[in-house]
Design an enzyme around this catalytic site. Structure first.
Site, PDB file in Angstrom:
ATOM      1  N   GLY A  31      31.016  15.979 -22.819  1.00 43.94           N
ATOM      2  CA  GLY A  31      30.841  17.278 -23.477  1.00 43.94           C
ATOM      3  C   GLY A  31      31.182  17.229 -24.949  1.00 43.94           C
ATOM      4  CB  ALA A  32      32.956  17.973 -27.476  1.00 43.81           C
ATOM      5  CG  HIS A  34      28.049  14.404 -31.202  1.00 42.93           C
ATOM      6  ND1 HIS A  34      27.154  13.367 -31.122  1.00 42.93           N
ATOM      7  CD2 HIS A  34      29.193  13.952 -30.629  1.00 42.93           C
ATOM      8  CE1 HIS A  34      27.728  12.333 -30.561  1.00 42.93           C
ATOM      9  NE2 HIS A  34      28.969  12.654 -30.234  1.00 42.93           N
ATOM     10  N   GLY A  36      24.249  13.097 -31.579  1.00 41.93           N
ATOM     11  CA  GLY A  36      24.137  11.796 -30.901  1.00 41.93           C
ATOM     12  C   GLY A  36      23.800  11.990 -29.425  1.00 41.93           C
ATOM     13  CG  HIS A  37      26.640  13.778 -26.724  1.00 40.51           C
ATOM     14  ND1 HIS A  37      27.644  14.379 -27.435  1.00 40.51           N
ATOM     15  CD2 HIS A  37      27.232  12.805 -25.994  1.00 40.51           C
ATOM     16  CE1 HIS A  37      28.793  13.802 -27.156  1.00 40.51           C
ATOM     17  NE2 HIS A  37      28.582  12.846 -26.296  1.00 40.51           N
ATOM     18  CD  GLN A  61      36.380   8.012 -19.917  1.00 41.71           C
ATOM     19  OE1 GLN A  61      35.641   8.208 -18.968  1.00 41.71           O
ATOM     20  NE2 GLN A  61      35.911   7.743 -21.132  1.00 41.71           N
TER      21      GLN A  61
HETATM   22  O1  PAF Z   1      31.214   7.664 -23.484  1.00 45.27           O
HETATM   23  C1  PAF Z   1      31.656   8.628 -22.828  1.00 45.27           C
HETATM   24  O2  PAF Z   1      31.524   9.787 -23.200  1.00 45.27           O
HETATM   25  C2  PAF Z   1      32.379   8.359 -21.525  1.00 45.27           C
HETATM   26  O3  PAF Z   1      33.128   7.194 -21.589  1.00 45.27           O
HETATM   27  C3  PAF Z   1      31.476   8.367 -20.284  1.00 45.27           C
HETATM   28  C4  PAF Z   1      30.471   7.218 -20.324  1.00 45.27           C
HETATM   29  C5  PAF Z   1      30.742   9.691 -20.186  1.00 45.27           C
HETATM   30  C6  PAF Z   1      32.318   8.189 -19.010  1.00 45.27           C
HETATM   31  O4  PAF Z   1      33.246   9.226 -18.868  1.00 45.27           O
END
Ligand code: PAF
Length: 283
Positions: A31-32, A34, A36-37, A61
């Site tokens: 989320g959040a 931008h 790039g996503h 993570q």
């Molecule tokens: O790159 C990320 O945003 C995260 O590491 C991912 C791949 C969504 C896994 O939580």
């Protein structure tokens, strides 16, 4: 756009699509969102393709609890962005939905050498968490293609290894998309949202260092360029974790430029409490 919070509903929905010969593309995110996503989503969208984006801030993570707690959450804006950019399905699970039996009971993977260097060394357990959550997403979504950004270079290698370890290399194609940058070169990242104005004003220094490392790859001395980069970052208020040169295929760390290999330069540095990473292919 259809939104699923439960894995079961999403699995049933996608099964119907796949039974009709439909193609599923997947963009995992925290989320959040931008540009790039959104560029990953644009790549993932296409004729006859059902695009699935996940938004899940994965606790397993984050080696740093405060980084997890402060991770930006902009879900309403994210939903609008996804709708405006043609996302077909948003998967928005809770922690218990992703780890119904607890994270200890969820399969994890061994990424060997990749867990011992650079991000792996500086963020112990990070890649275990990434592998765990993406492993679970792959089980749920079973995509034909998964789109990820080159900004997280080491993560791209980890996820390629994950696909192999899960025996999915003939089923899921990993598509690595170019890093999107702001006008000053700063790699777009959700964490940029937390930069103060003075921090944002110097954040392009990481990119400047990468460009400098690349420009000297032909006839420069990496030890000298490394020292210059660390000094420049420190002068701008960064605390560098690493400024590294590596073999782009294996991520074997290199002390010196080696034009016989495909090389990548990688930087991680903190400004205030915000840790930024970036990389650049050199040849
Ligand atoms: O790159 C990320 O945003 C995260 O590491 C991912 C791949 C969504 C896994 O939580």
């Amino acid at each position: 756009m259809v939104i699923f919070k439960k894995a079961e509903g999403l699995i049933r929905y996608l099964l119907k699509i796949k039974e009709k010969g439909g193609f599923v593309s997947f963009v995992p995110t925290m989320g959040a969102l931008h540009t790039g996503h959104i560029s990953l989503l644009n790549e993932a969208n296409g004729e006859g393709v059902t695009s699935v984006v996940s938004i899940f801030v994965n606790p397993t993570q984050f080696n740093d609890k405060s980084d997890y707690e402060q991770y930006p959450i902009t879900i309403d804006e994210d939903i609008t962005e996804l709708q405006e950019n043609g996302c077909d399905v948003l998967f928005l699970p809770s922690v218990t939905e992703m780890y119904p039996d607890g994270d200890d009971a969820t399969p994890s993977f061994d990424f060997g050498y990749l867990e011992t260097i650079l991000e792996g060394a500086h963020r112990p357990g990070h890649f275990k968490g990434v592998g765990q959550v993406v492993g679970r997403f792959l089980d749920i979504v079973q995509p034909d293609k998964m789109y990820i950004g080159q900004k997280d270079y080491q993560q791209c290698m980890v996820l390629t290894s994950l696909i192999k370890q899960k025996g999915l290399q003939d089923k899921v194609q990993v598509v690595i998309c170019d890093t999107k940058r702001a006008a000053d070169g700063l790699a777009l990242s959700s964490r940029n949202k937390r930069l103060t104005d003075p921090q944002r004003n110097v954040a392009g220094t990481i990119y400047q260092c990468l460009v400098s490392i690349r420009s000297k790859a032909e006839d420069g001395n990496f030890k000298v360029v490394h020292k210059e980069s660390v000094e420049l970052l420190e002068a701008k208020g960064f605390v560098p974790d690493y400024v590294a040169l590596a073999d782009a295929n294996t991520l074997e760390l290199l002390d010196e430029y080696d034009s016989d290999r495909k090389m990548v330069a990688l930087i991680a540095a903190k400004i205030g409490s915000i840790r930024l990473i970036d990389n650049m292919l050199l040849n």
